[in-house]
Design a protein around this motif. Structure first.
Motif, mmCIF file in Angstrom:
data_model
loop_
_atom_site.group_PDB
_atom_site.id
_atom_site.type_symbol
_atom_site.label_atom_id
_atom_site.label_comp_id
_atom_site.label_asym_id
_atom_site.label_seq_id
_atom_site.Cartn_x
_atom_site.Cartn_y
_atom_site.Cartn_z
ATOM 1 N N ARG B 139 0.758 -1.214 -0.094
ATOM 2 C CA ARG B 139 -0.063 0.016 0.149
ATOM 3 C C ARG B 139 0.685 1.323 -0.084
ATOM 4 O O ARG B 139 0.203 2.379 0.101
ATOM 5 C CB ARG B 139 -1.163 -0.179 0.847
ATOM 6 C CG ARG B 139 -1.973 -1.118 1.138
ATOM 7 C CD ARG B 139 -2.904 -1.232 2.274
ATOM 8 N NE ARG B 139 -3.542 0.015 2.409
ATOM 9 C CZ ARG B 139 -4.165 0.211 3.573
ATOM 10 N NH1 ARG B 139 -4.425 -0.604 4.483
ATOM 11 N NH2 ARG B 139 -5.029 1.470 3.588
ATOM 12 N N ASN B 140 2.142 1.229 0.094
ATOM 13 C CA ASN B 140 2.997 2.219 -0.092
ATOM 14 C C ASN B 140 3.379 2.611 -1.563
ATOM 15 O O ASN B 140 3.845 1.916 -2.283
ATOM 16 C CB ASN B 140 4.325 1.951 0.613
ATOM 17 C CG ASN B 140 5.534 3.210 0.821
ATOM 18 O OD1 ASN B 140 6.300 3.147 -0.263
ATOM 19 N ND2 ASN B 140 5.134 4.068 1.429
ATOM 20 N N ARG B 141 3.010 4.005 -1.802
ATOM 21 C CA ARG B 141 3.200 4.404 -3.106
ATOM 22 C C ARG B 141 4.428 4.662 -3.715
ATOM 23 O O ARG B 141 4.775 4.093 -4.877
ATOM 24 C CB ARG B 141 2.529 5.543 -3.392
ATOM 25 C CG ARG B 141 2.258 6.178 -4.935
ATOM 26 C CD ARG B 141 1.602 7.522 -4.833
ATOM 27 N NE ARG B 141 0.042 6.994 -4.985
ATOM 28 C CZ ARG B 141 -0.761 7.900 -4.299
ATOM 29 N NH1 ARG B 141 -0.288 8.976 -3.690
ATOM 30 N NH2 ARG B 141 -2.019 7.566 -4.154
ATOM 31 N N GLY B 142 5.504 5.003 -2.748
ATOM 32 C CA GLY B 142 6.727 5.019 -3.047
ATOM 33 C C GLY B 142 7.453 3.724 -3.332
ATOM 34 O O GLY B 142 8.383 3.721 -4.262
ATOM 35 N N LEU B 143 7.101 2.753 -2.637
ATOM 36 C CA LEU B 143 7.544 1.461 -3.054
ATOM 37 C C LEU B 143 7.099 0.963 -4.395
ATOM 38 O O LEU B 143 7.682 0.150 -5.210
ATOM 39 C CB LEU B 143 7.288 0.280 -1.839
ATOM 40 C CG LEU B 143 7.934 -0.997 -1.797
ATOM 41 C CD1 LEU B 143 9.323 -0.792 -1.891
ATOM 42 C CD2 LEU B 143 7.428 -1.655 -0.602
ATOM 43 N N ARG B 144 5.968 1.327 -4.754
ATOM 44 C CA ARG B 144 5.214 0.952 -6.023
ATOM 45 C C ARG B 144 5.920 1.582 -7.004
ATOM 46 O O ARG B 144 6.003 0.871 -8.211
ATOM 47 C CB ARG B 144 3.845 1.108 -6.089
ATOM 48 C CG ARG B 144 2.775 0.276 -5.080
ATOM 49 C CD ARG B 144 1.527 0.222 -5.417
ATOM 50 N NE ARG B 144 0.869 1.514 -5.540
ATOM 51 C CZ ARG B 144 0.188 1.874 -4.244
ATOM 52 N NH1 ARG B 144 0.206 1.330 -3.183
ATOM 53 N NH2 ARG B 144 -0.351 3.347 -4.600
ATOM 54 N N ARG B 145 6.411 2.882 -6.848
ATOM 55 C CA ARG B 145 7.057 3.397 -8.061
ATOM 56 C C ARG B 145 8.458 3.218 -8.228
ATOM 57 O O ARG B 145 8.859 3.442 -9.155
ATOM 58 C CB ARG B 145 6.966 5.082 -7.840
ATOM 59 C CG ARG B 145 5.461 5.808 -7.602
ATOM 60 C CD ARG B 145 4.987 6.046 -8.937
ATOM 61 N NE ARG B 145 3.728 6.005 -8.988
ATOM 62 C CZ ARG B 145 2.552 6.664 -8.585
ATOM 63 N NH1 ARG B 145 2.854 7.895 -7.958
ATOM 64 N NH2 ARG B 145 1.282 6.579 -8.744
ATOM 65 N N ARG B 146 9.058 2.712 -7.232
ATOM 66 C CA ARG B 146 10.447 2.500 -7.342
ATOM 67 C C ARG B 146 10.637 0.950 -6.806
ATOM 68 O O ARG B 146 11.156 0.852 -5.891
ATOM 69 C CB ARG B 146 11.293 3.500 -6.271
ATOM 70 C CG ARG B 146 11.267 4.916 -6.911
ATOM 71 C CD ARG B 146 11.654 5.947 -5.800
ATOM 72 N NE ARG B 146 13.049 5.579 -5.333
ATOM 73 C CZ ARG B 146 13.442 5.922 -4.170
ATOM 74 N NH1 ARG B 146 12.695 6.810 -3.478
ATOM 75 N NH2 ARG B 146 14.747 5.804 -3.851
ATOM 76 N N PRO B 147 10.558 0.110 -7.735
ATOM 77 C CA PRO B 147 10.982 -1.260 -7.470
ATOM 78 C C PRO B 147 12.240 -1.633 -6.916
ATOM 79 O O PRO B 147 12.278 -2.800 -6.243
ATOM 80 C CB PRO B 147 10.537 -1.970 -8.956
ATOM 81 C CG PRO B 147 9.990 -1.066 -9.617
ATOM 82 C CD PRO B 147 10.314 0.412 -9.120
ATOM 83 N N GLU B 148 13.127 -1.026 -7.111
ATOM 84 C CA GLU B 148 14.430 -1.286 -6.811
ATOM 85 C C GLU B 148 14.461 -1.150 -5.297
ATOM 86 O O GLU B 148 15.276 -1.874 -4.729
ATOM 87 C CB GLU B 148 15.626 -0.311 -7.318
ATOM 88 C CG GLU B 148 15.654 1.006 -6.825
ATOM 89 C CD GLU B 148 14.655 1.954 -7.372
ATOM 90 O OE1 GLU B 148 13.682 1.719 -8.021
ATOM 91 O OE2 GLU B 148 14.697 3.261 -7.170
ATOM 92 N N LEU B 149 13.590 -0.317 -4.571
ATOM 93 C CA LEU B 149 13.554 -0.426 -3.055
ATOM 94 C C LEU B 149 13.279 -1.930 -2.506
ATOM 95 O O LEU B 149 13.809 -2.203 -1.508
ATOM 96 C CB LEU B 149 12.581 0.734 -2.869
ATOM 97 C CG LEU B 149 13.005 2.190 -2.727
ATOM 98 C CD1 LEU B 149 11.853 3.002 -2.704
ATOM 99 C CD2 LEU B 149 14.147 2.568 -2.222
ATOM 100 N N MET B 150 12.714 -2.530 -3.050
ATOM 101 C CA MET B 150 12.158 -3.769 -2.660
ATOM 102 C C MET B 150 13.308 -4.701 -2.495
ATOM 103 O O MET B 150 13.686 -5.455 -1.441
ATOM 104 C CB MET B 150 11.207 -4.664 -3.652
ATOM 105 C CG MET B 150 10.856 -6.120 -3.169
ATOM 106 S SD MET B 150 9.965 -7.035 -4.267
ATOM 107 C CE MET B 150 11.372 -7.535 -5.376
#
Ligand SMILES: Nc1ncnc2c1ncn2[C@@H]1O[C@H](COP(=O)(O)OP(=O)(O)O)[C@@H](O)[C@H]1O
Ligand SMILES: [Fe+2]
Ligand SMILES: [Mg+2]
Lengths: 225, 255
Positions: B139-150
């Motif tokens: 549900r975090n938009r930042g994580l959805r926009r920047r998959p490298e964070l995963m």
């Protein structure tokens, strides 16, 4: 070794689990070689690395550390591979604290050292993984800690990440007395091995030798110099 | 089954309002086969800033009510702490509660962004000897926009727990798609209800089993609803192991 302990430990720690095996004998031969080499200059901190991943660094570092402790050396095994820490898995230790905790609280680093499965062996597992491992590992605090380790122990064995993928081990090589490169027969690319060696030579690491970890021989490590 | 995340204490956040609401959601969970519930309450999020004394009082009352109603459901205490730059300090000062005696600590990211200090804060928390449980990271938009964070969270051995509603599209198609991605990437290894009420956000874990089974097979569904949650409650680490079905990547599941 107590029964519970052997249950938690990885059977591939052959120096303990199969002391009469050819593989165990070869780790002891590696120890003898190092003892021999240290005559011509102190070898108190030895880093184990490789060019590419999965060559058997962690197994080599761990078996070597056990063999050294068994020979009466007060030994510290440090897991400085913050990319894929394995030492706590191999020894069945907890890893809620460790090297990274020691790095952030250097005044009390001794608190995070755990007892190993044989007398004379202490283990510093990786601790929690930081967002940026190379930053921590190349910090002046790390270099200082390495110095403190060797004031408390006869010998410090440092497990690291592979040289070609990460800069961590190259940075660490500046704080150790010698480097062992582990290659795996029929497994690693020759190019990766050479590139790893080249990176270390560029920064003038003292190169101790190569351990050929050959599973085709079925019986583990074989070393040559 | 084990529900790793549900709001069942009354009067302290946007969960149940009265004791009747609490008993209602507990009954719902029990009849669905849930035996243990991690009873979270929002902390540090601006609206709900539950403090330990308040939390503990609500927790004790709920446990007493559950027992006297004869319901066979165990509650485990935990706060769902909203990310902020001072979490580790707050924890040291005793302002936040970890999950019972498990050593796990529930962190909720803000919905809209992934602040620059996130990874450092999570690392600081783990230096306190805590394992991080990231609550509904999908549900975090930042994580959805920047998959490298995963990948960076994964490298830090952080474990994500999806909200069941995300799987069913309750938060929209974007969140739903992100849930599959985070599962397949290995960050999300467990699903909880994030239940708040009987009707709108129910405590029915079994509702998520078919969709998980269909996509990933029965063992994966079992692992996400039962295997991993029981590891967490036992205070054991959860590790990624390779999985033939998801194959190319890594798999959730316990050793
Ligand atoms: N000589 C060997 N015989 C059998 N298995 C081995 C041998 N060397 C390494 N392995 C296995 O290969 C994998 C990688 O070994 P590891 O020591 O973790 O390598 P590295 O530290 O270089 O990544 C492990 O699963 C290990 O058990
Ligand atoms: Fe929640
Ligand atoms: Mg290794």
């Amino acid at each position: 070794m107590s029964p519970e302990m052997s249950q938690l430990m990885d059977p591939k720690l052959v120096v303990l689990t199969a002391p009469r095996s050819v593989a165990a004998e070869q780790y002891r031969a590696l120890r003898t070689n190092l003892e021999f080499m240290s005559v011509s200059g102190a070898l108190a901190r030895i880093m184990v690395t490789s060019g590419t991943p999965g060559t058997g660094k962690s197994l080599t570092a761990s078996n070597l550390a056990i063999a050294l402790a068994q020979a009466g050396k007060n030994t510290l095994l440090v897991d400085a591979d913050l990319r894929r820490p394995m030492v706590h898995h191999l020894f069945g230790n907890a890893n809620l604290s460790g090297l990274t905790t020691a790095l952030t609280r250097p005044d009390e680093w001794e608190k995070y050292v755990q007892r190993g499965p044989v007398g004379g062996l202490s283990v510093l597992t990786s601790g929690p993984i930081p967002p940026n491992p190379s930053e921590l590992l190349s910090s002046p605090i790390m270099m200082d800690l390495l110095g403190q380790f060797s004031r408390n122990y006869d010998i410090v064995i440092i497990d690291t990440s592979p040289v070609v993928s990460f800069t961590d081990a190259v940075a660490l090589s500046q704080g150790v007395d010698g480097v062992i490169l582990v290659v795996r027969a029929g497994h690693t690319s020759r190019k990766g091995d050479l590139k790893g060696k080249e990176r270390l030579t560029q920064v003038h690491a003292r190169f101790l030798g190569v351990v050929l970890n050959d599973i085709a021989m079925q019986d583990g490590a074989y070393s040559y110099y | 089954m084990i529900d790793l995340h549900a709001h069942v204490l009354y009067g302290i956040d946007d969960g149940p309002r009265t004791v009747h609401d609490t008993l209602g959601v507990i009954r719902q969970a029990a009849s669905d086969g849930t035996r243990s519930i991690v009873a979270v309450a929002h902390a540090n999020d601006g609206h709900f800033n539950v403090i330990p004394e308040q939390y503990e009082r609500a927790f004790e009352i709920a446990c007493r009510e559950i027992a006297s109603a004869g319901l066979n459901v165990q509650l485990i205490p935990a706060m769902e702490v909203r990310l902020g730059p001072q979490l580790a300090e707050g924890y040291r000062q005793g302002r936040f509660l970890a999950m019972g005696g498990t050593g796990y600590f529930c962190v909720e990211l803000p919905p809209n962004d992934f602040p620059a200090y996130t990874l450092d804060t999570l690392f600081e928390l783990s230096l306190e000897g805590l394992r991080i449980l990231l609550i509904h990271p999908e549900r975090n938009r930042g994580l959805r926009r920047r998959p490298e964070l995963m990948e960076r969270l994964l490298n830090m051995e952080i474990l994500g727990v999806a909200s069941g509603g995300s799987l069913l599209g309750q938060f929209g198609p974007e969140v739903q798609a992100a849930t599959w991605q985070l599962i397949e990437g290995g960050l999300i290894q467990a699903v909880a209800t994030d239940g708040h009420s009987i009707a709108k956000r129910p405590l029915r874990l079994s509702a998520y089993e078919p969709v998980l089974s269909r996509r990933y097979g029965d063992p994966v569904a079992e692992s996400m609803l039962q295997g991993v949650p029981s590891h967490v409650l036992a205070g054991r680490p959860v590790e990624l192991i390779p999985h033939p079905r998801i194959g190319w990547r890594r798999f959730f599941g316990a050793r």
